[in-house]
Design an enzyme around this catalytic site. Structure first.
Site, PDB file in Angstrom:
ATOM      1  N   TYR A  58       0.850  -1.185   0.000  1.00  0.00           N
ATOM      2  CA  TYR A  58       0.000   0.000   0.000  1.00  0.00           C
ATOM      3  C   TYR A  58       0.891   1.241   0.000  1.00  0.00           C
ATOM      4  CZ  TYR A  58      -3.964  -2.961   1.519  1.00  0.00           C
ATOM      5  OH  TYR A  58      -4.941  -3.919   1.616  1.00  0.00           O
ATOM      6  N   LEU A 211     -18.501  -1.219   2.501  1.00  0.00           N
ATOM      7  CA  LEU A 211     -19.252  -0.138   1.849  1.00  0.00           C
ATOM      8  C   LEU A 211     -18.931  -0.091   0.353  1.00  0.00           C
ATOM      9  CD1 LEU A 211     -18.972   2.704   4.526  1.00  0.00           C
ATOM     10  CD2 LEU A 211     -20.856   1.093   4.130  1.00  0.00           C
ATOM     11  N   ARG A 213     -16.174   0.314  -1.322  1.00  0.00           N
ATOM     12  CA  ARG A 213     -15.314   1.438  -1.690  1.00  0.00           C
ATOM     13  C   ARG A 213     -16.078   2.763  -1.757  1.00  0.00           C
ATOM     14  NH1 ARG A 213     -14.393  -3.227  -3.780  1.00  0.00           N
ATOM     15  NH2 ARG A 213     -12.321  -4.136  -3.620  1.00  0.00           N
ATOM     16  N   GLY A 214     -17.039   2.887  -0.859  1.00  0.00           N
ATOM     17  CA  GLY A 214     -17.826   4.111  -0.771  1.00  0.00           C
ATOM     18  C   GLY A 214     -19.079   4.100  -1.620  1.00  0.00           C
ATOM     19  N   SER A 217     -22.080   3.835   0.568  1.00  0.00           N
ATOM     20  CA  SER A 217     -21.943   4.610   1.811  1.00  0.00           C
ATOM     21  C   SER A 217     -23.051   5.632   1.991  1.00  0.00           C
ATOM     22  CB  SER A 217     -20.600   5.342   1.824  1.00  0.00           C
ATOM     23  OG  SER A 217     -20.578   6.343   0.815  1.00  0.00           O
TER      24      SER A 217
END
Length: 334
Positions: A58, A211, A213-214, A217
């Site tokens: 990452y 979620l 990746r949003g 959300s």
């Protein structure tokens, strides 16, 4: 909010009922604010979150160094409660390209040495290869992690994004604490074979992408502009008609959330929490306000009627588009 705990399978540690996935603080979701990322990590620890999830790839080590910095600056009691889960094996180029996966025993130990240094710790709590190396039997990769456990450098062995057969082979090699895999209202593929297998073997689930990746959300809009470095700009679920279809699902979910007086994100996370005590959702909050919202899901109680309404609004298989581009889907066993 009362932080509850869950255990990662029969061999893993006791962790907070929600974990913090830290990838977005370093890579793949556009620019992140370093100071706010560290403040969010501290807020999570202060709220009782114990499980911090990262990967050595990452930001090419950036995320591990960020977590290490946050832990060093945290009060001793909070620092000691933190359990760090690390994924390894993904090969990256200087330009950020993805070059495959390496699960060879020598590589496993090399990756671990670098992670220990970047994190500033003497052991890794849960260690797992990010994706199966097709050229190395899982028994060899897991066996190398088991040697790190015996030497005291790793506490528990995990898996990531593998299928039922690989799970069984890994578990026959060494005790496996948990499988990390995507699981959400719109990513329910584990329910057919993988989840029954982990439950049979006493392996927990750390669920990422709760979620999506949003996407679910409640904050994502159809007109949102995504930068070139944002993974979602290439994700099939965020494209054109797929996005419009998926956001219609979110609006159906919003009606249920409003009836319960909670946010869309909270009801989506609460649904994952309701799927079993062996499942620990990872929330990818990069800011304190998003973390606070996610933690509020712990106070959401769903009864059978609530779950039925949620699953009627967003039934299995309802999402449009795969969860990764085709090239990355080829590396998934699930």
């Amino acid at each position: 909010m009362t932080m509850r705990t869950r255990t990662l399978g029969t061999t893993g540690p006791q962790v907070s009922a929600l974990g913090l996935g830290c990838m977005g603080m370093s890579a793949l979701y556009g620019e992140a604010d370093r100071a706010e990322s560290i403040a969010t990590l501290h807020a999570a620890l202060e709220a009782g979150v114990t499980l911090l999830d990262t990967g050595d790839f990452y930001g090419m080590g950036h995320n591990e160094m960020l977590i290490g910095e946050a832990l060093r600056a945290a009060p001793a009691a909070r620092r000691e409660q933190a359990l760090v889960s690390v994924k390894f094996g993904a090969l990256r180029g200087p330009d950020g390209s993805w070059l495959g996966y390496d699960g060879r025993p020598a590589a496993v130990k090399n990756f671990a040495a670098h992670s220990l240094q970047r994190l500033g710790v003497d052991h890794i709590d849960v260690y797992r290869i990010a994706r199966l190396d097709p050229d190395v039997p899982i028994e060899e990769t897991v066996g190398a992690i088991a040697e790190l456990v015996e030497a005291g450098y790793v506490r528990h062995i995990g898996l990531s994004e593998v299928g039922a057969d690989t799970i069984r082979r890994a578990a026959a090699t060494a005790p496996i604490s948990d499988l990390q895999i995507e699981y959400s209202l719109i990513s329910r593929g584990i329910e057919d074979e993988i989840l029954p297998t982990t439950r049979e073997l006493g392996i927990g689930i750390t669920a990422y992408g709760v979620l999506s990746r949003g996407l679910i959300s409640g904050h994502f809009t159809a007109d949102r502009q995504l930068g070139a470095g944002d993974f979602r700009a290439m994700s099939p679920r965020f494209q054109g008609d797929n996005l419009r279809h998926n956001l219609n699902l979110v609006e159906a979910l919003r009606k249920i959330a409003e009836q319960k007086g909670v946010s869309v994100a909270q009801i989506a996370i609460a649904w994952v929490l309701s799927r079993g005590e062996d499942i620990v959702p990872l929330v990818g909050a990069r800011r304190r306000d998003r973390l606070t919202e996610a933690l509020g899901a712990l106070d959401v109680t769903l009864d059978a009627a609530d779950v039925a309404a949620i699953e009627e609004a967003v039934p299995p298989g309802a999402a449009a588009g795969d969860r990764y581009p085709a090239a990355q889907m080829a590396h998934l066993e699930s």
